[in-house]
Design an enzyme around this catalytic site. Structure first.
Site, PDB file in Angstrom:
ATOM      1  N   ASN A   3       3.927 -11.242  14.280  1.00 27.78           N
ATOM      2  CA  ASN A   3       5.255 -10.837  14.756  1.00 27.78           C
ATOM      3  C   ASN A   3       5.371 -10.789  16.289  1.00 27.78           C
ATOM      4  O   ASN A   3       6.422 -11.067  16.833  1.00 27.78           O
ATOM      5  CB  ASN A   3       5.672  -9.511  14.126  1.00 27.78           C
ATOM      6  CG  ASN A   3       4.701  -8.398  14.416  1.00 27.78           C
ATOM      7  OD1 ASN A   3       3.560  -8.631  14.802  1.00 27.78           O
ATOM      8  ND2 ASN A   3       5.149  -7.181  14.232  1.00 27.78           N
TER       9      ASN A   3
ATOM     10  N   GLU B 188      -4.144  -1.064  13.710  1.00 24.09           N
ATOM     11  CA  GLU B 188      -2.688  -0.968  13.886  1.00 24.09           C
ATOM     12  C   GLU B 188      -2.058  -1.606  12.658  1.00 24.09           C
ATOM     13  O   GLU B 188      -1.963  -2.833  12.565  1.00 24.09           O
ATOM     14  CB  GLU B 188      -2.259  -1.725  15.157  1.00 24.09           C
ATOM     15  CG  GLU B 188      -2.728  -1.087  16.451  1.00 24.09           C
ATOM     16  CD  GLU B 188      -2.056   0.241  16.734  1.00 24.09           C
ATOM     17  OE1 GLU B 188      -1.142   0.646  16.001  1.00 24.09           O
ATOM     18  OE2 GLU B 188      -2.473   0.905  17.698  1.00 24.09           O
TER      19      GLU B 188
ATOM     20  N   CYS C  39       6.419  -3.594  13.051  1.00 20.77           N
ATOM     21  CA  CYS C  39       5.661  -2.640  12.238  1.00 20.77           C
ATOM     22  C   CYS C  39       6.254  -1.237  12.284  1.00 20.77           C
ATOM     23  O   CYS C  39       6.225  -0.512  11.308  1.00 20.77           O
ATOM     24  CB  CYS C  39       4.226  -2.605  12.724  1.00 20.77           C
ATOM     25  SG  CYS C  39       4.115  -2.308  14.476  1.00 20.77           S
TER      26      CYS C  39
ATOM     27  N   GLU D  32      -3.144   2.000  21.082  1.00 17.73           N
ATOM     28  CA  GLU D  32      -3.026   0.931  22.058  1.00 17.73           C
ATOM     29  C   GLU D  32      -2.156   1.455  23.198  1.00 17.73           C
ATOM     30  O   GLU D  32      -1.446   2.449  23.054  1.00 17.73           O
ATOM     31  CB  GLU D  32      -2.407  -0.321  21.410  1.00 17.73           C
ATOM     32  CG  GLU D  32      -3.318  -0.848  20.316  1.00 17.73           C
ATOM     33  CD  GLU D  32      -3.115  -2.289  19.924  1.00 17.73           C
ATOM     34  OE1 GLU D  32      -2.046  -2.612  19.392  1.00 17.73           O
ATOM     35  OE2 GLU D  32      -4.043  -3.105  20.150  1.00 17.73           O
TER      36      GLU D  32
HETATM   37  P1  NAD Z   1      -2.006  -9.598   7.607  1.00 21.30           P
HETATM   38  O1  NAD Z   1      -2.654  -8.314   7.301  1.00 21.30           O
HETATM   39  O2  NAD Z   1      -1.731 -10.544   6.506  1.00 21.30           O
HETATM   40  O3  NAD Z   1      -2.874 -10.419   8.661  1.00 21.30           O
HETATM   41  C1  NAD Z   1      -3.230  -9.884   9.925  1.00 21.30           C
HETATM   42  C2  NAD Z   1      -4.365 -10.678  10.492  1.00 21.30           C
HETATM   43  O4  NAD Z   1      -5.558 -10.394   9.764  1.00 21.30           O
HETATM   44  C3  NAD Z   1      -4.211 -12.189  10.449  1.00 21.30           C
HETATM   45  O5  NAD Z   1      -4.705 -12.737  11.656  1.00 21.30           O
HETATM   46  C4  NAD Z   1      -5.088 -12.595   9.265  1.00 21.30           C
HETATM   47  O6  NAD Z   1      -5.583 -13.915   9.366  1.00 21.30           O
HETATM   48  C5  NAD Z   1      -6.213 -11.586   9.385  1.00 21.30           C
HETATM   49  N1  NAD Z   1      -6.952 -11.306   8.157  1.00 21.30           N
HETATM   50  C6  NAD Z   1      -6.495 -11.306   6.886  1.00 21.30           C
HETATM   51  N2  NAD Z   1      -7.479 -10.938   6.035  1.00 21.30           N
HETATM   52  C7  NAD Z   1      -8.571 -10.683   6.785  1.00 21.30           C
HETATM   53  C8  NAD Z   1      -9.902 -10.238   6.495  1.00 21.30           C
HETATM   54  N3  NAD Z   1     -10.292  -9.979   5.259  1.00 21.30           N
HETATM   55  N4  NAD Z   1     -10.768 -10.063   7.521  1.00 21.30           N
HETATM   56  C9  NAD Z   1     -10.374 -10.292   8.802  1.00 21.30           C
HETATM   57  N5  NAD Z   1      -9.141 -10.724   9.129  1.00 21.30           N
HETATM   58  C10 NAD Z   1      -8.244 -10.914   8.135  1.00 21.30           C
HETATM   59  O7  NAD Z   1      -0.695  -9.198   8.411  1.00 21.30           O
HETATM   60  P2  NAD Z   1       0.509 -10.124   8.877  1.00 21.30           P
HETATM   61  O8  NAD Z   1       1.248 -10.523   7.645  1.00 21.30           O
HETATM   62  O9  NAD Z   1       0.008 -11.161   9.816  1.00 21.30           O
HETATM   63  O10 NAD Z   1       1.370  -9.100   9.734  1.00 21.30           O
HETATM   64  C11 NAD Z   1       2.258  -8.207   9.169  1.00 21.30           C
HETATM   65  C12 NAD Z   1       1.643  -6.832   9.017  1.00 21.30           C
HETATM   66  O11 NAD Z   1       1.130  -6.380  10.251  1.00 21.30           O
HETATM   67  C13 NAD Z   1       2.648  -5.792   8.591  1.00 21.30           C
HETATM   68  O12 NAD Z   1       2.092  -4.923   7.636  1.00 21.30           O
HETATM   69  C14 NAD Z   1       2.936  -5.039   9.874  1.00 21.30           C
HETATM   70  O13 NAD Z   1       3.411  -3.745   9.696  1.00 21.30           O
HETATM   71  C15 NAD Z   1       1.607  -5.072  10.534  1.00 21.30           C
HETATM   72  N6  NAD Z   1       1.753  -4.866  11.980  1.00 21.30           N
HETATM   73  C16 NAD Z   1       1.314  -3.696  12.534  1.00 21.30           C
HETATM   74  C17 NAD Z   1       1.483  -3.456  13.892  1.00 21.30           C
HETATM   75  C18 NAD Z   1       1.033  -2.177  14.531  1.00 21.30           C
HETATM   76  O14 NAD Z   1       0.856  -2.151  15.732  1.00 21.30           O
HETATM   77  N7  NAD Z   1       0.834  -1.098  13.813  1.00 21.30           N
HETATM   78  C19 NAD Z   1       2.075  -4.434  14.691  1.00 21.30           C
HETATM   79  C20 NAD Z   1       2.504  -5.613  14.098  1.00 21.30           C
HETATM   80  C21 NAD Z   1       2.328  -5.827  12.744  1.00 21.30           C
END
Ligand code: NAD
Length: 487
Positions: free
Chosen positions: A153, A250, A284, A461
């Site tokens: 995002n 996060e 998020c 962060e």
């Molecule tokens: P996701 O969890 O599908 O993926 C996040 C990242 O993790 C990607 O780079 C993915 O390739 C990697 N990944 C996936 N499985 C993994 C594993 N087993 N080991 C290591 N890496 C792995 O999330 P998304 O769909 O890319 O993003 C959306 C989510 O992120 C939402 O839940 C959103 O709320 C959250 N988010 C949180 C924040 C925050 O600061 N709290 C900010 C932005 C997004």
């Protein structure tokens, strides 16, 4: 292809390719056009990146914080000079409108480099502890090789929010962007080199959920910082725990935004819209459960519908566009399935819910959507949708709304709109969340700590607080007299 980088990975100061990796197609969500073709990192690429980071880190850690900070501040300047170019790339990568990326993406990354570059000389000091004749002192030392894993995002912002505190504290980083948005982080790595960062300190490798574990499980990695969903957080935390690695998580949220009947209505509606529709709802910390006190429900919904229906949806490269497509077809389909669930479980669709009619059929667009009469048990009120879908719930009094707002596994953010100063502070005090707002929503300048509680994660962060998560304390006791041993 209009956004093809020189190669997929950036390691030890240069672009590196290994065509043996799985193909990652970067798609412009507004049209479905393939804009770049990259390869996921093979185990050899991961080894190369971690080896470079490990080799470069000790010399970097030995430099003064001022000297490290100077390089980051230079990177911030370059990012600002290239804001237009970087913002266009971010728009291609994510589909977010240029109207947003030009003010919120590279600029917030630059803020991070500037802020951490500036505070490092003061914020990395240790303590002196007097002990009578003896004394002790503490040193804040870097952890070593840190891994950053990003969501799709805010790709450039996340690459900087993790990179800036890690680097300024004397660590090196291997960053893996989301497979949906692989492009921006490569530019950040290039800019850091141009700003004078020694080679090997900020490396970017591409990959998906099968690549992440190669990084997280690597024995030379000291810390993992993840931005992603709660299920991914659990997996990454578990893998990091096996190696007793430091973590920052996060994760996702289902944050409450509470509007009392004395609130400034236009501001509360504006806050709710920003907290649900900005970045096409892919934020998020969004306040996706909007609790509105019953007395103002009708006027709130009427004005909300009016303002929502006026949102300009269209080509993200057009400066007038306020809402772009979702990041991918998969995410769009997921959001539509939640909209269907909302309808079937009895929520009232106030506006939206479909595909806008003025956009490319290949684009992954969704109308900004508002549901009213949402109840706490409905799926759309419990699960993170991560799209432009606002759920409006009614409430009678303060105690009730606080209890309902807290009845979730998540604890990322929360917001309160009210004119009553004491009530505002009382309510935020009781809300279970890491980042809270009073009479505004979703503002996250680099000066303030950002992060979640409960299942939304831990670690912070931004702000000086982030440096604590990229360093550890070394305590030194200094004996000033003879050692008195009883034997
Ligand atoms: P996701 O969890 O599908 O993926 C996040 C990242 O993790 C990607 O780079 C993915 O390739 C990697 N990944 C996936 N499985 C993994 C594993 N087993 N080991 C290591 N890496 C792995 O999330 P998304 O769909 O890319 O993003 C959306 C989510 O992120 C939402 O839940 C959103 O709320 C959250 N988010 C949180 C924040 C925050 O600061 N709290 C900010 C932005 C997004």
């Amino acid at each position: 292809m209009r956004a093809q980088p020189k190669a997929s990975h950036f390691i030890d100061g240069e672009y590196v390719e290994d065509a043996a990796g799985t193909v990652i197609e970067s798609i412009y969500p507004a049209t479905g056009e393939v804009i770049a073709r990259l390869y996921a990192a093979t185990p050899a690429i991961v080894e190369k990146a971690i080896a470079a980071a490990k080799r470069a880190q000790p010399e970097w850690a030995a430099m003064s914080p001022t000297a490290r900070g100077r390089i980051l501040k230079r990177a911030a300047e370059i990012m600002r000079e290239r804001n237009r170019e970087l913002s266009e790339l971010e728009t291609l990568d994510t589909g977010k409108p240029i109207q947003e990326t030009i003010v919120a993406d590279p600029t917030s990354g630059a803020d991070s480099f500037e802020f951490f570059g500036g505070i490092a000389p003061a914020a990395l000091n240790g303590d002196y502890i007097p002990l009578g004749g003896d004394f002790a002192y503490t040193k804040r030392v870097p952890l070593g090789v840190c891994v950053g894993i990003g969501a799709w995002n805010y790709p450039q912002q996340i690459a900087c929010w993790k990179g800036a505190p890690a680097l300024v504290a004397g660590n090196s980083m291997v960053f893996k962007p989301s497979e949906d948005t692989p492009l921006g982080a490569l530019k950040i790595a290039e800019i850091l080199i141009e700003a004078g960062l020694p080679k090997g300190l900020y490396n970017v490798v591409q990959g998906d959920r099968s690549t992440g574990p190669l990084l997280v499980n690597h024995p030379d990695v000291a810390k993992v910082s993840l931005t992603g969903s709660v299920p991914t957080g659990r997996k990454v935390y578990e893998a990091a725990a096996a190696g007793l690695r430091h973590v920052t998580m996060e994760l996702g949220g289902k944050s409450p935004l509470i509007v009392f009947d004395d609130a400034d209505l236009e501001s509360a509606i504006g806050g709710a819209m920003l907290g649900n529709f900005y970045s096409t709802g892919q934020v998020c910390s969004n306040g996706t459960r909007v609790f509105v006190q019953k007395k103002i429900k009708q006027s709130f919904l009427a004005r909300l519908k009016e303002r929502t229906d006026a949102i300009v949806i269209g080509d993200p490269m057009d400066e007038a566009t306020q809402l772009g497509p979702m990041v991918s077809t998969a995410q769009r389909d997921k959001v539509f399935s939640y909209i269907e669930k909302g309808k079937s479980e009895g929520a009232r669709l106030v506006t939206g819910g479909g595909i806008p009619n003025n956009v490319s059929a290949e684009g992954t667009y969704i109308q900004p959507t508002v549901f009213a009469d949402v109840t706490d048990e409905m799926t759309i009120a419990r699960e993170e949708i991560f799209g432009p879908v606002m759920c409006v719930l009614d409430f009678d009094d303060e105690a009730e709304v606080v209890a309902r707002a807290n009845a979730t596994e998540f604890g990322l953010s929360a917001g309160v709109f009210t004119a009553d100063l004491t009530r505002a502070h009382r309510v935020v005090d009781r809300l279970e969340a890491g980042t809270l707002w009073i009479n505004t929503y979703n503002l996250c300048p680099v000066e303030i700590p950002f992060g979640g509680s409960k299942q939304s994660g831990f670690g912070r962060e931004n702000s000086a607080e982030a440096l604590k998560h990229y360093t550890e304390l070394k305590t030194v006791y200094v004996g000033m007299g003879p050692v008195e041993a009883p034997y």
